[in-house]
Design a protein around this motif. Structure first.
Motif, mmCIF file in Angstrom:
data_model
loop_
_atom_site.group_PDB
_atom_site.id
_atom_site.type_symbol
_atom_site.label_atom_id
_atom_site.label_comp_id
_atom_site.label_asym_id
_atom_site.label_seq_id
_atom_site.Cartn_x
_atom_site.Cartn_y
_atom_site.Cartn_z
ATOM 1 N N THR A 125 0.824 -1.212 0.000
ATOM 2 C CA THR A 125 0.000 0.000 0.000
ATOM 3 C C THR A 125 0.857 1.261 0.000
ATOM 4 O O THR A 125 0.626 2.198 -0.774
ATOM 5 C CB THR A 125 -0.925 0.005 1.222
ATOM 6 N N ARG A 126 1.865 1.274 0.856
ATOM 7 C CA ARG A 126 2.670 2.482 1.015
ATOM 8 C C ARG A 126 3.634 2.676 -0.154
ATOM 9 O O ARG A 126 3.926 3.818 -0.541
ATOM 10 C CB ARG A 126 3.411 2.439 2.350
ATOM 11 N N ALA A 127 4.140 1.598 -0.703
ATOM 12 C CA ALA A 127 5.030 1.735 -1.858
ATOM 13 C C ALA A 127 4.264 2.258 -3.071
ATOM 14 O O ALA A 127 4.800 3.035 -3.871
ATOM 15 C CB ALA A 127 5.689 0.393 -2.183
ATOM 16 N N VAL A 128 3.014 1.838 -3.215
ATOM 17 C CA VAL A 128 2.181 2.373 -4.303
ATOM 18 C C VAL A 128 1.984 3.874 -4.117
ATOM 19 O O VAL A 128 2.117 4.660 -5.064
ATOM 20 C CB VAL A 128 0.819 1.644 -4.348
ATOM 21 N N ALA A 129 1.668 4.291 -2.880
ATOM 22 C CA ALA A 129 1.490 5.722 -2.606
ATOM 23 C C ALA A 129 2.784 6.494 -2.859
ATOM 24 O O ALA A 129 2.771 7.594 -3.417
ATOM 25 C CB ALA A 129 1.037 5.924 -1.160
ATOM 26 N N LEU A 130 3.915 5.899 -2.478
ATOM 27 C CA LEU A 130 5.202 6.567 -2.645
ATOM 28 C C LEU A 130 5.589 6.673 -4.117
ATOM 29 O O LEU A 130 6.210 7.652 -4.539
ATOM 30 C CB LEU A 130 6.276 5.803 -1.873
ATOM 31 N N SER A 131 5.196 5.676 -4.902
ATOM 32 C CA SER A 131 5.571 5.692 -6.320
ATOM 33 C C SER A 131 4.918 6.836 -7.070
ATOM 34 O O SER A 131 5.421 7.272 -8.109
ATOM 35 C CB SER A 131 5.186 4.360 -6.974
ATOM 36 N N ASN A 132 3.798 7.355 -6.557
ATOM 37 C CA ASN A 132 3.126 8.466 -7.231
ATOM 38 C C ASN A 132 3.973 9.731 -7.255
ATOM 39 O O ASN A 132 3.788 10.585 -8.112
ATOM 40 C CB ASN A 132 1.792 8.755 -6.538
ATOM 41 N N SER A 133 4.907 9.861 -6.281
ATOM 42 C CA SER A 133 5.803 11.010 -6.266
ATOM 43 C C SER A 133 7.253 10.552 -6.383
ATOM 44 O O SER A 133 8.158 11.270 -5.994
ATOM 45 C CB SER A 133 5.620 11.811 -4.964
ATOM 46 N N GLY A 134 7.434 9.363 -6.914
ATOM 47 C CA GLY A 134 8.760 8.759 -6.923
ATOM 48 C C GLY A 134 9.694 9.248 -7.997
ATOM 49 O O GLY A 134 10.892 8.984 -7.938
ATOM 50 N N GLY A 135 9.191 9.942 -9.017
ATOM 51 C CA GLY A 135 10.067 10.425 -10.073
ATOM 52 C C GLY A 135 10.801 9.283 -10.747
ATOM 53 O O GLY A 135 10.193 8.331 -11.253
ATOM 54 N N ARG A 136 12.127 9.354 -10.760
ATOM 55 C CA ARG A 136 12.921 8.313 -11.400
ATOM 56 C C ARG A 136 12.787 6.972 -10.697
ATOM 57 O O ARG A 136 13.046 5.927 -11.291
ATOM 58 C CB ARG A 136 14.389 8.738 -11.410
ATOM 59 N N SER A 137 12.409 6.979 -9.425
ATOM 60 C CA SER A 137 12.295 5.741 -8.662
ATOM 61 C C SER A 137 10.912 5.114 -8.768
ATOM 62 O O SER A 137 10.676 4.059 -8.184
ATOM 63 C CB SER A 137 12.608 6.017 -7.177
ATOM 64 N N ALA A 138 9.999 5.748 -9.489
ATOM 65 C CA ALA A 138 8.613 5.279 -9.533
ATOM 66 C C ALA A 138 8.509 3.844 -10.035
ATOM 67 O O ALA A 138 7.775 3.029 -9.473
ATOM 68 C CB ALA A 138 7.772 6.212 -10.404
ATOM 69 N N ALA A 139 9.239 3.513 -11.097
ATOM 70 C CA ALA A 139 9.150 2.162 -11.663
ATOM 71 C C ALA A 139 9.644 1.120 -10.671
ATOM 72 O O ALA A 139 9.012 0.062 -10.486
ATOM 73 C CB ALA A 139 9.958 2.081 -12.958
ATOM 74 N N GLN A 140 10.758 1.397 -9.998
ATOM 75 C CA GLN A 140 11.285 0.450 -9.017
ATOM 76 C C GLN A 140 10.332 0.288 -7.839
ATOM 77 O O GLN A 140 10.120 -0.827 -7.350
ATOM 78 C CB GLN A 140 12.644 0.936 -8.502
ATOM 79 N N LEU A 141 9.750 1.388 -7.395
ATOM 80 C CA LEU A 141 8.816 1.317 -6.274
ATOM 81 C C LEU A 141 7.555 0.555 -6.653
ATOM 82 O O LEU A 141 7.016 -0.221 -5.849
ATOM 83 C CB LEU A 141 8.464 2.728 -5.811
ATOM 84 N N THR A 142 7.090 0.759 -7.872
ATOM 85 C CA THR A 142 5.908 0.023 -8.339
ATOM 86 C C THR A 142 6.193 -1.470 -8.395
ATOM 87 O O THR A 142 5.351 -2.296 -8.006
ATOM 88 C CB THR A 142 5.482 0.542 -9.723
ATOM 89 N N ALA A 143 7.381 -1.830 -8.866
ATOM 90 C CA ALA A 143 7.762 -3.241 -8.917
ATOM 91 C C ALA A 143 7.839 -3.835 -7.517
ATOM 92 O O ALA A 143 7.381 -4.964 -7.276
ATOM 93 C CB ALA A 143 9.097 -3.396 -9.636
ATOM 94 N N SER A 144 8.395 -3.100 -6.586
ATOM 95 C CA SER A 144 8.486 -3.577 -5.200
ATOM 96 C C SER A 144 7.090 -3.746 -4.603
ATOM 97 O O SER A 144 6.828 -4.713 -3.874
ATOM 98 C CB SER A 144 9.305 -2.609 -4.354
ATOM 99 N N ALA A 145 6.198 -2.810 -4.916
ATOM 100 C CA ALA A 145 4.826 -2.907 -4.425
ATOM 101 C C ALA A 145 4.151 -4.156 -4.958
ATOM 102 O O ALA A 145 3.429 -4.854 -4.230
ATOM 103 C CB ALA A 145 4.035 -1.661 -4.820
#
Length: 508
Positions: free
Chosen positions: A307-327
Motif C-alpha cells: 500500500t505504502r510503496a504504491v502511494a510513494l511511487s506516485n511522487s517517486g520520479g525516477r524511482s517510480a518504476a522500481q517502487l511500483t515493482a516492489s509494491a
C-alpha cells in the motif's frame, strides 16, 4: 567759587559702534554668555550659563537618538535672543575689556569654535552611542541563539526567528555599522546551532530545524547568505533518508512521508537514489519472514509495504518504476503468504481467524494449495463448534471405505461440515414435509428423527475412513439458528447414519 555740578547717575552712553555690537552678539552665540560679561550684565550672563548647563544635562551622555528636538530648538532660540539682545545693548555701551571693538570681534569669532567643536564632538559621541546600541542588539540576539540551542527546536523556534530578525535588520538597515560587519560570522554560528541535531546524528530531530533553515533566504537574500543559502540541502536530504530508513526497518509509519519529501524535494540527490533499494530490501526481509515464526505478522507487513510503496511511487520520479515493482512483489508475496498465516492461526487455535484467512486465500489462489486451504477453512469452522476437531490440521485426503449417510429432517437447507481423517462439506435441501421439533418433542419416549418411512428425506452418502470424524450441521439462510454438532467414531464393518433436524427452544 561757583558750585560743583552733581555727578551723573550713570556714565554717558558711548557713541554707537556696530563692531562692538557685533562682537558682543558673537560672544553670546558661543553659549558662554561672555558678551554679557563684557557688558557687566551678570544676571543675563548667568541665564546663558544655566541654559548651556541644562542642554549639557539633557545631551550627555550621548544617546543614539540624539538631543530631544524640543530641547535643542529651545536652546537655539535662547542663543539667538542672547546674541540679538547683547548686540543691541552693546551698540552704545563700552566694554570693560578689551577696550577696542575689533579685538572683541576677533575674540567672538574665535569663541564660535566652542559650539562648533562641541557639535562635532557630540556628533561623534552620538555615532559611537549608535554603534554601541547596535552591538548591544547583536549581542542580545547572540545570547538568545545560544540559549535556544540548549532546548528543542520546537520550544526555541520563536527565539530563533527573533534573532534572525535582528540579524536581518542590522545587515539591511544598518549596513556599514560594526554590528552589521559581524553578522556574517553570527549567521554561520546561527546555522550551526539550529542544525546541531544533524551534527549529533539525530537525523529525525534534524528534519524540522533544517527545513526551517531552508526558509531563511525568504528573510535574507541569497547574496547576503552566500554558501549558507544551500547549507541545509544535503543535510536535510540525508536526514530524510536516514530517518525514513529507520522507520522502514522498525514499526514506524513516517517513512512514507520522509521518503516522499526526499523524492519530491531532492529527486537527484544521492539519498533519493537509495529510497527504492531500501523499500525493496524491506520487501525481501518480509518475504523471508513469511516462513518464520510469525507468518501473519510478515503478511501484514507485506500488505502494508504494498500500500505504502504504491502511494510513494506516485511522487517517486525516477524511482517510480522500481517502487511500483516492489509494491507488486509485496502484494504477491502477501497474498501467497496468507496460506502460511492461516496454518499458523489454525495451529494456535485461532479458528475464526484461520477460517477467514483461508477462505480469502482460496478465493484468490489456484492449484493444490487452494484445495487444502478450503479444507482447512472447513476444519477451522468445525473446530469453532467442536474444539477437539482442531487438534489436527486437515489434509487434502478424501474418501474412505465406510459409508455414512446424512439425512435432513429439517425444513431448512443445511450445510454439513466434517473433518477428521478426511475433510469436506456438502449441502442438503430442506425437507418440505418436515417441521422443527419442539423441546417437548425431544423429551418424549421413542423420539427418533429421520425415522418416518413416509417421508422422502433429502440425503447424501459419503465414504469415510476409520477414525473419529467431527460433524457440524449448519442451517442456511437464518442467523437465529444455531449449528449442531456430532462426533462419530467410525469403525469398519458398520454403516452409519447422521440425522440433521431442527428444534425450537424458547421461541427460537
Amino acid at each position: 567759587m561757583p558750585p560743583v555740578p552733581p555727578m551723573p547717575a550713570s556714565p554717558p552712553p558711548a557713541p554707537p559702534d556696530p563692531l562692538r555690537a557685533a562682537a558682543v552678539g558673537l560672544l553670546n552665540l558661543s553659549g558662554l554668555g561672555l558678551g554679557y560679561v563684557l557688558l557687566r550684565r551678570w544676571f543675563l550672563a548667568a541665564a546663558c550659563w544655566v541654559a548651556t548647563a541644562v542642554l549639557l544635562l539633557v545631551a550627555l551622555p550621548a544617546d543614539p537618538d540624539g538631543v530631544p528636538a524640543g530641547a535643542l530648538a529651545g536652546y537655539v532660540i535662547v542663543l539667538l535672543l542672547a546674541a540679538a539682545h547683547g548686540a543691541f545693548a552693546a551698540l552704545r555701551t563700552r566694554l570693560t575689556w578689551p577696550s577696542r571693538a575689533p579685538l572683541a570681534l576677533a575674540l567672538g569669532l574665535l569663541l564660535l569654535a566652542v559650539p562648533t567643536g562641541g557639535t562635532l564632538w557630540y556628533r561623534d559621541a552620538r555615532e559611537e552611542a549608535v554603534q554601541q546600541a547596535l552591538l548591544g542588539r547583536l549581542h542580545r540576539a547572540d545570547a538568545k541563539v545560544t540559549a535556544a540551542g540548549r532546548h528543542s527546536f520546537a520550544a526555541s523556534r520563536a527565539d530563533y526567528r527573533d534573532a534572525l530578525d535582528v540579524y536581518r535588520d542590522l545587515a539591511v538597515h544598518h549596513a556599514g555599522s560594526r554590528a552589521a560587519d559581524q553578522v556574517p560570522d553570527r549567521l554561520r554560528t546561527y546555522y550551526r546551532t539550529v542544525g546541531a541535531p544533524y551534527a549529533g546524528g539525530d537525523y529525525c530531530g534534524a528534519i524540522e530545524p533544517l527545513k526551517y533553515l531552508r526558509t531563511v533566504p525568504d528573510t535574507l537574500s541569497e547574496e547576503r547568505l552566500g554558501t549558507l543559502a544551500r547549507w541545509p540541502d544535503d543535510r536535510l536530504a540525508t536526514s530524510l533518508y536516514e530517518c525514513g530508513a529507520a522507520a522502514l526497518s522498525g514499526d514506524g509509519e513516517e517513512w512514507v512521508e520522509h521518503f516522499g519529501d526526499l523524492l519530491g524535494t531532492f529527486p537527484d540527490s544521492g539519498p533519493a537514489a537509495k529510497v527504492a533499494p531500501a523499500v525493496e530490501s524491506a520487501v525481501a526481509q518480509a518475504q523471508k519472514a513469511v516462513g518464520g515464526a510469525a507468518p501473519c505478522t510478515a503478511v501484514e507487513r507485506l500488505r502494508e509495504l504494498n500500500t505504502r510503496a504504491v502511494a510513494l511511487s506516485n511522487s517517486g520520479g525516477r524511482s517510480a518504476a522500481q517502487l511500483t515493482a516492489s509494491a507488486g512483489r509485496a502484494k504477491r508475496s502477501g497474498d501467497e503468504g496468507a496460506y502460511d498465516c492461516g496454518i499458523d492461526q489454525y495451529k494456535d487455535g485461532q479458528f475464526t481467524a484461520a477460517q477467514k484467512t483461508m477462505e480469502d486465500y482460496a478465493a484468490r489462489a489456484t492449484g493444490a494449495k487452494r484445495d487444502r486451504a478450503r479444507k482447512i477453512a472447513i476444519g477451522a469452522e468445525v473446530a469453532q463448534i467442536v474444539p477437539a476437531a482442531g487438534k489436527k490440521l486437515p489434509t487434502t485426503a478424501s474418501g474412505g471405505g465406510i459409508s455414512v449417510t446424512v439425512k435432513n429432517d429439517s425444513p431448512d437447507d443445511i450445510t454439513v461440515l466434517y473433518t477428521g481423517p478426511v475433510t469436506g462439506s456438502f449441502t442438503l435441501k430442506g425437507c418440505g414435509s418436515c417441521r422443527a421439533y419442539t423441546f417437548t418433542d425431544t423429551l418424549s419416549i421413542g423420539f427418533k428423527p429421520c425415522s418416518d418411512s413416509g417421508k422422502n428425506y433429502p440425503k447424501r452418502t459419503i465414504g469415510l475412513p476409520v477414525g473419529t470424524t467431527y460433524f457440524v450441521h449448519k442451517p442456511n439462510g437464518t442467523s437465529s439458528a444455531k449449528p449442531a454438532s456430532d462426533t462419530a467414531k467410525i469403525r469398519s464393518g458398520y454403516i452409519y447414519t447422521e440425522c440433521a433436524y431442527t428444534t425450537r427452544t424458547f421461541g427460537y
